[in-house]
Design a protein around this motif. Structure first.
Motif, PDB file in Angstrom:
ATOM      1  N   UNK A 162      -7.660   1.677   4.685  1.00  0.00           N
ATOM      2  CA  UNK A 162      -8.866   1.235   4.698  1.00  0.00           C
ATOM      3  C   UNK A 162      -9.369  -0.113   4.135  1.00  0.00           C
ATOM      4  N   UNK A 163      -8.205  -0.372   3.285  1.00  0.00           N
ATOM      5  CA  UNK A 163      -8.437  -1.326   2.216  1.00  0.00           C
ATOM      6  C   UNK A 163      -7.129  -1.804   1.793  1.00  0.00           C
ATOM      7  N   UNK A 247      -2.246   1.460  -5.177  1.00  0.00           N
ATOM      8  CA  UNK A 247      -3.085   2.359  -5.520  1.00  0.00           C
ATOM      9  C   UNK A 247      -4.627   1.877  -5.917  1.00  0.00           C
ATOM     10  N   UNK A 248      -5.444   2.333  -5.011  1.00  0.00           N
ATOM     11  CA  UNK A 248      -6.883   1.552  -4.827  1.00  0.00           C
ATOM     12  C   UNK A 248      -8.053   2.592  -5.105  1.00  0.00           C
ATOM     13  N   UNK A 249      -9.087   1.941  -5.883  1.00  0.00           N
ATOM     14  CA  UNK A 249     -10.183   2.722  -6.178  1.00  0.00           C
ATOM     15  C   UNK A 249     -11.150   2.721  -4.913  1.00  0.00           C
ATOM     16  N   UNK A 250     -10.986   3.701  -4.056  1.00  0.00           N
ATOM     17  CA  UNK A 250     -11.740   3.692  -2.887  1.00  0.00           C
ATOM     18  C   UNK A 250     -13.257   4.066  -3.004  1.00  0.00           C
ATOM     19  N   UNK A 251     -13.889   4.221  -1.914  1.00  0.00           N
ATOM     20  CA  UNK A 251     -15.347   4.333  -1.757  1.00  0.00           C
ATOM     21  C   UNK A 251     -15.716   5.830  -2.681  1.00  0.00           C
ATOM     22  N   UNK A 255      -9.637   7.876  -3.964  1.00  0.00           N
ATOM     23  CA  UNK A 255      -8.379   7.213  -4.114  1.00  0.00           C
ATOM     24  C   UNK A 255      -7.833   6.801  -2.877  1.00  0.00           C
ATOM     25  N   UNK A 256      -7.530   5.546  -2.563  1.00  0.00           N
ATOM     26  CA  UNK A 256      -6.715   4.931  -1.371  1.00  0.00           C
ATOM     27  C   UNK A 256      -5.144   4.688  -1.827  1.00  0.00           C
ATOM     28  N   UNK A 257      -4.315   5.235  -1.192  1.00  0.00           N
ATOM     29  CA  UNK A 257      -2.998   4.914  -1.201  1.00  0.00           C
ATOM     30  C   UNK A 257      -2.224   3.974  -0.217  1.00  0.00           C
ATOM     31  N   UNK A 274     -10.238  -6.401  -6.941  1.00  0.00           N
ATOM     32  CA  UNK A 274     -11.218  -5.778  -7.872  1.00  0.00           C
ATOM     33  C   UNK A 274     -10.723  -4.181  -7.874  1.00  0.00           C
ATOM     34  N   UNK A 275     -10.579  -3.634  -6.917  1.00  0.00           N
ATOM     35  CA  UNK A 275     -10.087  -2.315  -6.706  1.00  0.00           C
ATOM     36  C   UNK A 275      -8.758  -1.763  -7.105  1.00  0.00           C
ATOM     37  N   UNK A 276      -7.884  -2.817  -7.356  1.00  0.00           N
ATOM     38  CA  UNK A 276      -6.338  -2.513  -7.574  1.00  0.00           C
ATOM     39  C   UNK A 276      -6.291  -1.672  -8.801  1.00  0.00           C
ATOM     40  N   UNK A 277      -5.514  -0.473  -8.649  1.00  0.00           N
ATOM     41  CA  UNK A 277      -5.037   0.117  -9.888  1.00  0.00           C
ATOM     42  C   UNK A 277      -3.512  -0.131 -10.091  1.00  0.00           C
ATOM     43  N   UNK A 278      -2.973  -0.387  -9.003  1.00  0.00           N
ATOM     44  CA  UNK A 278      -1.421  -0.594  -9.050  1.00  0.00           C
ATOM     45  C   UNK A 278      -1.114  -1.283  -7.701  1.00  0.00           C
ATOM     46  N   UNK A 279      -0.058  -2.173  -7.911  1.00  0.00           N
ATOM     47  CA  UNK A 279       0.370  -2.885  -6.619  1.00  0.00           C
ATOM     48  C   UNK A 279       1.694  -3.662  -7.002  1.00  0.00           C
TER      49      UNK A 279
END
Length: 321
Positions: A162-163, A247-251, A255-257, A274-279
């Protein structure tokens, strides 16, 4: 996790048979393509863990005309093995969702996002027995599967993110502007600086349904996020598609993986946002552990060169006590 097969479930998030799905039995390439899917099934046979294989756009003939046929062929190839611990979902090229309750702690909601993007023949009310089979029915079913999870934590799993801050999200790095032909062949380091910039620009203009900028993809994102936003901090959306680990901070704090880098062949550019926890743009996989005390932990692993033990590159708590 291989030590506890009875409580381990492995999700393969699509593009299982890269690049064009499973060809006909008489096709000269058939043996090689069977080998690609068999390697994944072998993991499940050896570990005895439960496995769920989800289709991606490449399994749908890379979004081409015979996509539906090829997905059904892959499903049959797997079901003909008669393995009690391996399933291919959703069935029959249907959009899903399929709900799988692993226990009283975890609910999987599995759906086929390629159905939304596919521009050729696909299951509908008239040509299939799929239900749900309209966008509204699918979304309503996903919604009620989350709502009625009876205290279970929800993992929604599908192929398309989704992102993403990778290429499908329109994020290219300088190499893509200068050497665009590497998308055709990794070895074509031919500098085409001005033409090269046209490639990312075209991708961002929604030229392919496989990119988030395409109207069909935007429609999918909008409808899914509308549902997910109603359930703050109560689900993870797991996807593949990008050859990256994110690993992204989603809506609504869900969590979006993005875990679509299972092989080392397809290195792709990746940025952080902005929403990245890990890449990371190296191969690996993600693992979610549901602890007896109610905590939920996420780990990201990459293969380590030295031993068979994968190397842990990130840990975070999805839910603390």
């Amino acid at each position: 996790s291989s030590l506890l097969p009875e409580i381990t479930t492995v999700l393969f998030l699509g593009d299982n048979i890269y690049p064009t799905g499973l060809p006909d039995i008489n096709d000269p390439e058939r043996t090689e393509y069977e080998r690609r899917i068999n390697e994944q099934v072998e993991v499940l046979i050896e570990s005895e863990a439960r496995g769920i294989i989800i289709p991606g756009n490449h399994d749908w003939d890379r979004d081409e005309e015979f996509g539906w046929e090829k997905v059904i062929r892959q499903e049959k190839f797997i079901s003909d093995k008669n393995l009690s611990n391996v399933s291919f979902l959703p069935k029959s090229g249907c959009p899903g969702p399929e709900v799988v309750d692993l226990n009283d702690k975890v609910r999987l909601i599995i759906f086929d996002t390629q159905w939304w993007l596919h521009q050729y023949v696909k299951p509908d009310k008239n040509n299939s027995s799929c239900f749900p089979c309209t966008e509204k029915e699918i979304i309503d079913s996903i919604d009620s599967a989350i709502k009625n999870a009876a205290g279970r934590f929800v993992i929604a799993a599908a192929h398309h993110p989704i992102e993403t801050y990778g290429q499908h999200g329109g994020y290219f790095e300088w190499k893509d502007h200068i050497f665009p032909l590497r998308h055709i062949n990794e070895n074509l380091w031919i500098p085409l600086p001005v033409i090269g910039s046209l490639y990312p620009m075209l991708r961002n203009s929604g030229i392919t349904p496989q990119d988030l900028s395409h109207e069909n993809y935007q429609n999918l994102i909008l409808k899914l996020e509308k549902v997910f936003s109603k359930y703050p901090s109560s689900l993870v959306y797991a996807s593949g598609h990008e050859h990256t680990l994110q690993v992204l901070n989603g809506i609504s704090n869900n969590l979006y993986l993005v875990s679509g880098f299972g092989t080392s062949d397809h290195w792709e550019g990746l940025q952080t946002g902005d929403n990245t926890f890990f890449a990371a743009s190296y191969p690996g996989f993600m693992q979610i552990d549901f602890l007896i005390d109610g905590r939920i932990k996420l780990d990201v692993f990459k293969p380590s060169g030295k031993s068979n033990e994968p190397e842990n590159v990130m840990t975070m708590w999805i839910k603390e006590k």
